[in-house]
Design a protein around this motif. Structure first.
Motif, short mmCIF file in Angstrom:
data_model
loop_
_atom_site.label_atom_id
_atom_site.label_comp_id
_atom_site.label_asym_id
_atom_site.label_seq_id
_atom_site.Cartn_x
_atom_site.Cartn_y
_atom_site.Cartn_z
N PHE A 106 0.94 -1.00 -0.01
CA PHE A 106 0.12 0.50 -0.32
C PHE A 106 1.26 1.12 -0.12
CE2 PHE A 106 -3.16 -2.66 2.02
CZ PHE A 106 -4.14 -2.74 0.42
N SER A 107 2.06 0.99 0.30
CA SER A 107 3.20 2.50 0.28
C SER A 107 3.39 2.74 -0.93
CB SER A 107 4.53 1.85 1.69
OG SER A 107 4.83 0.96 1.02
N LEU A 108 2.76 1.89 -1.65
CA LEU A 108 3.26 2.23 -3.42
C LEU A 108 1.90 2.62 -3.89
CD1 LEU A 108 5.29 1.75 -5.44
CD2 LEU A 108 4.76 -0.56 -6.10
N LYS A 109 1.49 3.00 -3.36
CA LYS A 109 -0.11 3.75 -3.55
C LYS A 109 0.31 5.58 -4.04
CE LYS A 109 -4.33 1.49 -3.26
NZ LYS A 109 -5.37 1.87 -2.50
N ARG A 110 1.16 5.81 -2.94
CA ARG A 110 0.84 7.54 -3.08
C ARG A 110 2.14 8.00 -4.56
NH1 ARG A 110 3.70 12.07 -1.50
NH2 ARG A 110 5.20 11.08 -0.56
N PRO A 111 3.76 7.26 -4.40
CA PRO A 111 4.82 7.41 -5.35
C PRO A 111 3.60 7.27 -6.67
CG PRO A 111 5.33 5.97 -3.81
CD PRO A 111 4.06 6.19 -3.40
N LEU A 112 2.53 6.32 -7.13
CA LEU A 112 2.59 5.63 -8.69
C LEU A 112 1.48 6.87 -8.40
CD1 LEU A 112 1.63 1.91 -8.74
CD2 LEU A 112 2.73 3.43 -9.87
N PHE A 113 0.38 6.88 -7.31
CA PHE A 113 -0.23 8.21 -7.78
C PHE A 113 0.19 9.45 -8.18
CE2 PHE A 113 -4.55 6.57 -5.50
CZ PHE A 113 -3.91 5.00 -5.78
N THR A 114 1.14 10.00 -7.44
CA THR A 114 2.27 11.18 -7.83
C THR A 114 2.43 11.07 -9.20
OG1 THR A 114 2.35 10.79 -5.75
CG2 THR A 114 3.36 12.61 -6.78
N LEU A 115 3.07 9.80 -9.61
CA LEU A 115 3.21 10.15 -11.36
C LEU A 115 2.14 9.94 -12.29
CD1 LEU A 115 5.88 8.90 -13.01
CD2 LEU A 115 5.14 6.80 -12.43
N LEU A 116 1.34 9.45 -11.86
CA LEU A 116 0.20 9.64 -12.66
C LEU A 116 -0.12 10.23 -12.91
CD1 LEU A 116 -1.47 6.08 -12.47
CD2 LEU A 116 -0.37 7.11 -14.66
N GLN A 117 -0.69 11.15 -11.70
CA GLN A 117 -0.87 12.94 -11.99
C GLN A 117 -0.06 13.88 -12.15
OE1 GLN A 117 -1.49 13.75 -8.18
NE2 GLN A 117 -3.28 14.33 -7.58
N ARG A 118 1.06 13.28 -12.63
CA ARG A 118 2.44 14.51 -12.78
C ARG A 118 1.91 14.07 -14.78
NH1 ARG A 118 8.22 13.17 -10.58
NH2 ARG A 118 7.75 11.76 -12.53
N ALA A 171 -7.68 2.36 -12.33
CA ALA A 171 -7.48 0.94 -12.56
C ALA A 171 -6.44 0.49 -12.05
CB ALA A 171 -6.93 0.53 -14.00
N ILE A 172 -5.05 1.31 -11.35
CA ILE A 172 -4.08 1.14 -10.25
C ILE A 172 -3.93 1.18 -9.60
CG2 ILE A 172 -2.94 3.23 -10.11
CD1 ILE A 172 -0.80 1.64 -12.00
N SER A 173 -4.97 1.43 -9.36
CA SER A 173 -5.66 0.94 -6.89
C SER A 173 -5.70 -0.01 -7.27
CB SER A 173 -6.71 2.49 -7.27
OG SER A 173 -6.75 1.80 -6.26
N GLU A 174 -7.72 -0.20 -8.02
CA GLU A 174 -7.57 -1.88 -7.85
C GLU A 174 -6.77 -3.07 -7.68
OE1 GLU A 174 -10.44 -2.54 -11.20
OE2 GLU A 174 -11.75 -3.18 -10.03
N ILE A 175 -5.37 -2.29 -8.76
CA ILE A 175 -4.31 -3.55 -9.20
C ILE A 175 -3.80 -4.05 -8.01
CG2 ILE A 175 -2.31 -4.58 -9.54
CD1 ILE A 175 -3.35 -3.23 -12.81
N LEU A 176 -3.51 -2.31 -7.50
CA LEU A 176 -2.49 -2.66 -6.42
C LEU A 176 -3.81 -2.89 -4.88
CD1 LEU A 176 -0.43 1.03 -5.84
CD2 LEU A 176 -0.11 -1.95 -6.20
N ASP A 177 -4.55 -2.76 -4.63
CA ASP A 177 -6.03 -3.48 -3.87
C ASP A 177 -5.19 -4.98 -3.79
OD1 ASP A 177 -5.96 -0.78 -2.65
OD2 ASP A 177 -8.22 -1.16 -4.29
N MET A 178 -5.62 -5.08 -5.07
CA MET A 178 -5.82 -6.67 -4.98
C MET A 178 -3.86 -7.07 -4.47
SD MET A 178 -8.16 -8.00 -8.11
CE MET A 178 -7.20 -7.18 -9.55
N LEU A 179 -2.90 -6.86 -4.61
CA LEU A 179 -2.29 -6.85 -4.69
C LEU A 179 -1.78 -7.22 -3.32
CD1 LEU A 179 0.62 -5.25 -7.33
CD2 LEU A 179 -0.12 -7.87 -7.03
N GLY A 180 -2.82 -6.24 -2.44
CA GLY A 180 -2.39 -6.02 -1.06
C GLY A 180 -3.25 -7.34 -0.22
#
Lengths: 284, 120
Positions: free
Chosen positions: A100-112, A127-136
């Motif tokens: 879950f700590s990977l979420k913030r960097p990923l979101f920041t990246l996509l936002q940028r 989409a990316i959030s769904e994948i991360l949730d499933m992995l978590g």
């Protein structure tokens, strides 16, 4: 399920180095690298390995669920990681936090990278959030599975460890009971004791309950059953190691021990057993 | 009809159950044993069940009844050679056979019986 667009994949691949760094910083912020059970280098290696697997999984599997073949390597990695964390004694949220700590960097990246197209950004975040949730969730599930495995193995070991039948003298067997008595353990204890009585032809069996922490009605009932079974086989049973507190509890509960011979300690029980077999101990 | 043999050994009767007990067999044994005790004025009965792997509640109860019946006819009963599984089953069934004396094998059973009869 939302599809990951080519732009997202490109952004991920191009910024893998930056992502890794940001992720490590986030993990460090949550105190994960300060843990003595795992070195910072080890954690760094794990994040680097997993990020590679994640990018590979996203590229090959796209928006398909993580049960897809493309995610096999990432799943295997997470399973291994969860098991090692479980064995090291980490908590489940600690383990899940790894993902879950990977979420913030990923979101920041996509936002940028996708700031010019808000609709696409929202869709891709989802989409990316769904994948991360499933992995978590997958991580937590495998973490729990390995923990349960550990518990089950320990239970089995405990069951075997705690039921030794020892021969004290010719014709005298002793069974030192340790730990709480439940029906399953009583069954195992009863069986092994009865079998040893047949094997050795012992006429007296001593059950020592010094190691039994408490005696309630259920435990007393189990003891009674064992004693009765021993009597039916034609042997005698002595219960020893009745501590004052336990004697008090038995009286308070109003339990009737139906003429069972009880002794305060194992030595007294052995003395009685020797007397019954017609032996006496004298100083040399 | 199938019967369980009752052997006479001095003032004792020896019953060795070698086949699986069924209800009719148990009832026949009870009757036969009563007859034999009265005919031989036996002082003790030794029942060997070491070959018995399965005992149901009826047989278990019958053993208790036989013992009580013999006691009234002034013969002590000793039950010998019960297998662990049988003992566990009887306890789980709640059949603790309170008045029945038990021994590990025939030899010890005989010794116990002699002691009982000598004391009486």
């Amino acid at each position: 399920m939302a599809e990951l667009q080519q732009r997202t994949l490109d952004a991920l691949q191009k910024n893998e180095g930056w992502l890794l760094q940001a992720w490590n910083v986030d993990l460090a912020g949550s105190g994960a690298d300060q843990d003595r059970r795992m070195s910072a280098e080890e954690l760094g290696q794990q994040t680097a390995d997993f990020l590679q697997l994640l990018v590979k999984g996203v590229r090959q599997g796209g928006g398909a669920g993580i049960t897809d073949e493309a995610w096999a390597a990432a799943r295997g990695f997470l399973e291994k990681l969860s098991r090692s964390r479980a064995l090291q004694g980490f908590e489940s949220q600690h383990t899940a936090n790894f993902i879950f700590s990977l979420k913030r960097p990923l979101f920041t990246l996509l936002q940028r990278d996708l700031s010019d197209d808000p609709r696409l950004l929202a869709e891709q975040l989802w989409a990316i959030s769904e994948i991360l949730d499933m992995l978590g969730l997958f991580t937590v599930a495998s973490f729990q599975k390995s923990r349960e495995e550990v518990i089950r193995r320990q239970q089995e070991e405990l069951l075997e460890l705690s039921t030794p039948v020892v021969k004290l003298w010719d014709g005298v067997l002793a069974l030192p009971m340790i730990g709480t008595l439940d029906s399953q353990r009583t069954q195992v204890v009863m069986e092994s004791l009865l079998e040893r009585i047949v094997e050795t032809g012992s006429e007296i069996a001593i059950i020592d309950i010094t190691g039994v922490p408490t005696v309630d009605t259920l435990v007393a009932q189990h003891l009674l059953k064992t004693v009765t079974a021993i009597r039916l086989m034609g042997a005698d049973c002595i219960i020893s190691g009745v501590r004052p507190q336990i004697a008090q509890t038995i009286v308070h509960l109003g339990l009737d021990l139906q003429g069972i011979v009880t002794k305060a300690n194992l030595a007294d029980a052995l003395a009685l057993a020797l007397k019954r077999t017609g032996l006496s101990v004298v100083k040399a | 009809m199938e019967r369980i043999p009752i052997l006479r050994m001095g003032e004792f009767l020896l019953v060795t159950i070698q086949v699986d007990m069924h209800d009719q067999l148990a009832l026949t044994l009870q009757e036969d044993l009563g007859e034999r005790i009265s005919a031989t004025s036996a002082r003790g009965v030794l029942i060997d069940i070491s070959a018995l792997d399965i005992v149901d509640s009826f047989t278990g109860r019958m053993i208790g009844t036989i013992s009580a019946q013999s006691r009234i006819m002034d013969a002590h009963t000793v039950l010998v050679g019960m297998q662990p599984e049988v003992a566990i089953t009887l306890v789980e069934l709640g059949l603790t056979l309170p008045g029945v004396s038990t021994a590990l094998d025939v030899e010890r059973g005989m010794k116990l019986l002699s002691a009982r009869v000598a004391n009486a």
